[in-house]
Design a protein around this motif. Structure first.
Motif, PDB file in Angstrom:
ATOM      1  N   LYS A  44      23.403  44.699  23.441  1.00  0.00           N
ATOM      2  CA  LYS A  44      24.061  46.119  24.039  1.00  0.00           C
ATOM      3  C   LYS A  44      22.951  47.266  24.699  1.00  0.00           C
ATOM      4  N   PHE A  45      21.924  46.699  24.332  1.00  0.00           N
ATOM      5  CA  PHE A  45      20.643  47.767  25.163  1.00  0.00           C
ATOM      6  C   PHE A  45      19.498  46.504  25.848  1.00  0.00           C
ATOM      7  N   SER A  46      20.534  45.636  26.767  1.00  0.00           N
ATOM      8  CA  SER A  46      19.640  44.984  27.506  1.00  0.00           C
ATOM      9  C   SER A  46      19.815  45.161  28.932  1.00  0.00           C
ATOM     10  N   ILE A  47      18.615  44.873  29.371  1.00  0.00           N
ATOM     11  CA  ILE A  47      18.820  45.409  31.208  1.00  0.00           C
ATOM     12  C   ILE A  47      18.696  44.239  31.392  1.00  0.00           C
ATOM     13  N   ALA A 109      14.874  60.803  16.506  1.00  0.00           N
ATOM     14  CA  ALA A 109      15.050  60.151  18.057  1.00  0.00           C
ATOM     15  C   ALA A 109      15.391  60.983  18.902  1.00  0.00           C
ATOM     16  N   TYR A 110      15.414  60.675  20.212  1.00  0.00           N
ATOM     17  CA  TYR A 110      15.736  61.183  21.040  1.00  0.00           C
ATOM     18  C   TYR A 110      16.474  60.112  22.162  1.00  0.00           C
ATOM     19  N   GLN A 111      17.221  60.887  22.950  1.00  0.00           N
ATOM     20  CA  GLN A 111      17.228  60.088  24.036  1.00  0.00           C
ATOM     21  C   GLN A 111      17.084  60.599  25.434  1.00  0.00           C
ATOM     22  N   PHE A 112      16.925  60.391  26.489  1.00  0.00           N
ATOM     23  CA  PHE A 112      16.933  61.238  27.826  1.00  0.00           C
ATOM     24  C   PHE A 112      18.114  60.582  28.446  1.00  0.00           C
ATOM     25  N   GLU A 118      24.299  57.177  36.558  1.00  0.00           N
ATOM     26  CA  GLU A 118      23.675  55.719  37.107  1.00  0.00           C
ATOM     27  C   GLU A 118      23.593  54.318  36.320  1.00  0.00           C
ATOM     28  N   TYR A 119      22.324  55.416  35.553  1.00  0.00           N
ATOM     29  CA  TYR A 119      21.264  54.253  34.997  1.00  0.00           C
ATOM     30  C   TYR A 119      21.236  54.430  33.372  1.00  0.00           C
ATOM     31  N   GLY A 120      22.321  55.333  32.962  1.00  0.00           N
ATOM     32  CA  GLY A 120      22.257  54.699  31.787  1.00  0.00           C
ATOM     33  C   GLY A 120      20.555  56.192  30.820  1.00  0.00           C
ATOM     34  N   ARG A 121      20.886  55.385  29.030  1.00  0.00           N
ATOM     35  CA  ARG A 121      20.071  56.262  28.589  1.00  0.00           C
ATOM     36  C   ARG A 121      18.326  55.298  28.150  1.00  0.00           C
ATOM     37  N   VAL A 122      17.483  56.188  27.787  1.00  0.00           N
ATOM     38  CA  VAL A 122      16.417  55.281  27.487  1.00  0.00           C
ATOM     39  C   VAL A 122      16.068  56.863  26.351  1.00  0.00           C
ATOM     40  N   HIS A 123      16.182  55.541  24.776  1.00  0.00           N
ATOM     41  CA  HIS A 123      16.459  56.371  23.066  1.00  0.00           C
ATOM     42  C   HIS A 123      14.538  55.983  22.559  1.00  0.00           C
ATOM     43  N   GLY A 124      14.428  56.565  21.913  1.00  0.00           N
ATOM     44  CA  GLY A 124      13.267  55.717  21.105  1.00  0.00           C
ATOM     45  C   GLY A 124      12.833  57.701  20.423  1.00  0.00           C
ATOM     46  N   PHE A 125      11.931  57.834  20.254  1.00  0.00           N
ATOM     47  CA  PHE A 125      10.908  59.237  19.636  1.00  0.00           C
ATOM     48  C   PHE A 125       9.303  59.236  19.351  1.00  0.00           C
ATOM     49  N   PHE A 126       9.370  60.448  19.601  1.00  0.00           N
ATOM     50  CA  PHE A 126       7.833  61.344  19.968  1.00  0.00           C
ATOM     51  C   PHE A 126       7.245  60.963  18.831  1.00  0.00           C
ATOM     52  N   SER A 127       5.765  60.632  19.028  1.00  0.00           N
ATOM     53  CA  SER A 127       4.782  61.003  18.228  1.00  0.00           C
ATOM     54  C   SER A 127       3.619  61.219  18.455  1.00  0.00           C
ATOM     55  N   GLU A 128       3.501  62.642  18.807  1.00  0.00           N
ATOM     56  CA  GLU A 128       2.489  63.809  18.874  1.00  0.00           C
ATOM     57  C   GLU A 128       2.775  63.835  20.969  1.00  0.00           C
ATOM     58  N   TRP A 135      14.868  51.644  22.536  1.00  0.00           N
ATOM     59  CA  TRP A 135      15.965  50.393  23.538  1.00  0.00           C
ATOM     60  C   TRP A 135      16.296  51.321  24.520  1.00  0.00           C
ATOM     61  N   LEU A 136      16.392  50.753  25.528  1.00  0.00           N
ATOM     62  CA  LEU A 136      16.993  51.043  27.267  1.00  0.00           C
ATOM     63  C   LEU A 136      18.118  50.613  27.307  1.00  0.00           C
ATOM     64  N   ASP A 137      19.292  51.955  27.255  1.00  0.00           N
ATOM     65  CA  ASP A 137      20.680  51.992  27.384  1.00  0.00           C
ATOM     66  C   ASP A 137      20.923  52.576  29.055  1.00  0.00           C
ATOM     67  N   PRO A 138      21.414  50.740  29.248  1.00  0.00           N
ATOM     68  CA  PRO A 138      22.203  51.430  30.909  1.00  0.00           C
ATOM     69  C   PRO A 138      23.797  51.622  30.821  1.00  0.00           C
ATOM     70  N   ASP A 139      24.261  51.048  30.168  1.00  0.00           N
ATOM     71  CA  ASP A 139      25.802  51.273  29.957  1.00  0.00           C
ATOM     72  C   ASP A 139      26.090  52.136  28.902  1.00  0.00           C
ATOM     73  N   HIS A 140      25.132  53.063  28.391  1.00  0.00           N
ATOM     74  CA  HIS A 140      25.812  54.104  27.497  1.00  0.00           C
ATOM     75  C   HIS A 140      26.385  53.682  26.024  1.00  0.00           C
ATOM     76  N   ASN A 141      24.755  52.350  26.094  1.00  0.00           N
ATOM     77  CA  ASN A 141      26.304  52.103  23.903  1.00  0.00           C
ATOM     78  C   ASN A 141      25.951  52.931  23.110  1.00  0.00           C
ATOM     79  N   LEU A 142      25.191  53.360  22.830  1.00  0.00           N
ATOM     80  CA  LEU A 142      24.729  53.895  21.631  1.00  0.00           C
ATOM     81  C   LEU A 142      26.110  54.658  21.297  1.00  0.00           C
ATOM     82  N   TYR A 143      26.295  55.711  22.581  1.00  0.00           N
ATOM     83  CA  TYR A 143      27.715  56.506  21.607  1.00  0.00           C
ATOM     84  C   TYR A 143      29.099  55.722  22.571  1.00  0.00           C
ATOM     85  N   SER A 144      29.017  54.786  22.639  1.00  0.00           N
ATOM     86  CA  SER A 144      30.410  54.292  22.792  1.00  0.00           C
ATOM     87  C   SER A 144      31.725  54.720  22.269  1.00  0.00           C
TER      88      SER A 144
END
Length: 144
Positions: A44-47, A109-112, A118-128, A135-144
């Motif tokens: 589900k997080f495959s490109i 954890a953040y997403q943008f 069109e191309y979904g979201r990028v999920h990850g986190f900041f450290s400084e 995860w790369l989530d082209p189909d918006h599967n994290l919030y399905s």
């Protein structure tokens, strides 16, 4: 006609490339992206089936965001960015990313979005000032 060779003393007066210092230009540090914790083993997080346009859009988005600092991204209210924290209990992954030592590494954890839906979201986190892409989530599967 004889050509005069420069004397050794004259050659020493010319600055070498290694001795020329860069002008002190203050360039603000933008965020960097790391793929240290990137996971591509979940379908589900495959490109894998994405075309070159997806990759071009992703790289353009990362390039553009690298001009900003983390707080500018986190606090940005723009609908074109749509960066916000992830509430795991509202997702298809209630246990989080599942990376080793996650509780010590990830404060929030953040997403943008890559582009307007069109191309979904990028999920990850900041450290400084580094955003770790998990995860790369082209189909918006994290919030399905």
């Amino acid at each position: 006609m004889s050509s005069k060779k420069p004397k050794k003393a004259d050659l020493r007066r010319q600055p070498s490339l290694s001795s020329i210092k860069r002008q002190d230009v203050k360039i603000p540090e933008g965020i960097s992206f790391s793929f240290r914790y990137y996971q591509d083993d979940k379908d589900k997080f495959s490109i894998g089936d994405r075309d070159a346009r997806y990759l071009e859009s992703l790289l353009r988005r990362l390039r553009d965001l690298s001009q900003l600092i983390s707080q500018e991204i986190i606090n940005n209210q723009s609908k074109s960015l749509r960066c916000h924290g992830i509430l795991w209990q509202d997702t298809t992954e209630p246990n989080g990313f599942g990376i080793p030592n996650e509780d010590q590494l990830v404060n929030t954890a953040y997403q943008f979005q890559i582009s307007a839906n069109e191309y979904g979201r990028v999920h990850g986190f900041f450290s400084e000032n580094v955003f770790y892409v998990v995860w790369l989530d082209p189909d918006h599967n994290l919030y399905s």
